[in-house]
Write an enzyme that holds these catalytic residues in place. Sequence first.
Site, PDB file in Angstrom:
ATOM      1  N   GLU A  91     -75.665  21.761  36.620  1.00  0.00           N
ATOM      2  CA  GLU A  91     -76.023  22.287  37.923  1.00  0.00           C
ATOM      3  C   GLU A  91     -75.719  21.304  39.049  1.00  0.00           C
ATOM      4  O   GLU A  91     -75.803  20.092  38.877  1.00  0.00           O
ATOM      5  CB  GLU A  91     -77.506  22.668  37.915  1.00  0.00           C
ATOM      6  N   CYS A 104     -76.292  17.290  45.588  1.00  0.00           N
ATOM      7  CA  CYS A 104     -76.861  16.595  44.436  1.00  0.00           C
ATOM      8  C   CYS A 104     -75.990  16.912  43.221  1.00  0.00           C
ATOM      9  O   CYS A 104     -75.885  18.056  42.802  1.00  0.00           O
ATOM     10  CB  CYS A 104     -78.299  17.073  44.239  1.00  0.00           C
ATOM     11  N   CYS A 111     -79.157  14.679  28.928  1.00  0.00           N
ATOM     12  CA  CYS A 111     -79.480  13.280  29.223  1.00  0.00           C
ATOM     13  C   CYS A 111     -80.120  12.681  27.978  1.00  0.00           C
ATOM     14  O   CYS A 111     -80.859  13.359  27.267  1.00  0.00           O
ATOM     15  CB  CYS A 111     -80.466  13.213  30.400  1.00  0.00           C
ATOM     16  N   CYS A 115     -87.007  11.036  29.776  1.00  0.00           N
ATOM     17  CA  CYS A 115     -88.183  10.794  30.613  1.00  0.00           C
ATOM     18  C   CYS A 115     -89.118  11.992  30.422  1.00  0.00           C
ATOM     19  O   CYS A 115     -88.691  13.145  30.409  1.00  0.00           O
ATOM     20  CB  CYS A 115     -87.783  10.633  32.080  1.00  0.00           C
ATOM     21  N   CYS A 118     -89.304  15.178  32.882  1.00  0.00           N
ATOM     22  CA  CYS A 118     -88.041  15.708  33.404  1.00  0.00           C
ATOM     23  C   CYS A 118     -87.510  16.814  32.496  1.00  0.00           C
ATOM     24  O   CYS A 118     -87.395  16.641  31.281  1.00  0.00           O
ATOM     25  CB  CYS A 118     -87.014  14.586  33.517  1.00  0.00           C
ATOM     26  N   CYS A 338     -85.982  18.619  42.200  1.00  0.00           N
ATOM     27  CA  CYS A 338     -85.817  17.430  41.354  1.00  0.00           C
ATOM     28  C   CYS A 338     -86.469  17.655  40.005  1.00  0.00           C
ATOM     29  O   CYS A 338     -87.617  18.069  39.924  1.00  0.00           O
ATOM     30  CB  CYS A 338     -86.507  16.227  41.952  1.00  0.00           C
TER      31      CYS A 338
END
Length: 360
Positions: A91, A104, A111, A115, A118, A338
């Site tokens: 995205e 962004c 990933c 974390c 997230c 975010c």
Amino acid sequence: MKTNLLAFDAAGMGAFFAAIGEKPFRARQVLRWVHRAGESEFARMSDLARGLRERLAATAEVIPPRMVGDTTAADGTRKWLLDVGAANAVETVFIPETERGTLCVSTQAGCTMACRFCSTGRQGFNRNLSTAEIVGQLWWANRALGAVHGTDRAISNVVLMGMGEPLLNLDNLLPALRLMLDDNGYGLSRRRVTVSTVGIVPMMDRLREECPVALAVSLHAPNDALRSRLVPINEKYPLAALFAACRRYLARAPRDFVTFEYVMLDGVNDAESHARELARRLAEVPCKVNLIPFNPFPASGFARSPRAAVRRFADILLAAGIVTTTRKTRGEDIDAACGQLAGRVHDRARRAARVAGAAA
Ligand code: SAH
């Protein structure tokens, strides 16, 4: 196979043109066509000799990632879903504001950092994006926003804050960053391109040497014990090493501060004592703090800190002389805020683990 020219920064394009026996200024012309004009058809590059256009069409191409989704939020935030092959998609988010427009950009399909708060981290990891896929997001967005062919550019800032950890894909990221800065590319100043990292210390040093742009570091906790729980890579690069790397970075950075991002998690890292501890620790690094109200996603297990808690936290940092801002949540209704970028990630590692587990 044809060469995808979208992947070349100025040096790469120069080498490609040298290899086919063309002059350096041709490389610059084509860079401008591709990135400034958003052109992908050689036939339309009107100031190139016909023979060269035909040669290019036979050996090269300009292939951006394919756009498979385009959603606009109530507040004007726009999110694109880009196909990156093998049923994976990443995205890209455009955030319009009065004084600027920020894109962004994602750097990985998934990933590996995991974390805890997230959504991307929960998806697992598939692969690094190529240079063409990284810069291709900017290429697409510029075209989609109708900002090509000499009109005012809608995108004034780029933040590498989408899916993935940019510094774990530095080899592919660097040419993309150089294109963002290049006058024949997107012509952005170093201060308007921000790499956000979870804190991969050796790669922060490499970024400083090879392409120092503005730096944001995802901190999220004032001490190692709590940070290691939220951001597992802290075990490998704890706060003392991270802060030392920030100071080394600042010696070459286009700005004289590092931005620390701090996601506000209700009852986890948002107490007044955390703020006081943070203020003490941050005395050793010239910085600004950007508080990010947590953006929820299904089964996250965390909640957003109440506004009053965020305000108290900010006040404590401000009283200690630390410039502190609170990020406005944008695009929440389309899961574009975010930490909400999930895309479509087919986790190879996890699948491999399942296969291994089944075989055992
Ligand atoms: N991997 C890089 C860049 C991507 S994340 C990094 O860690 O900096 C961009 C920012 O969003 C990071 O600060 C990240 O910690 C934060 N973030 C992640 N999940 C979030 C969530 N659910 N709510 C708010 N911010 C989040």
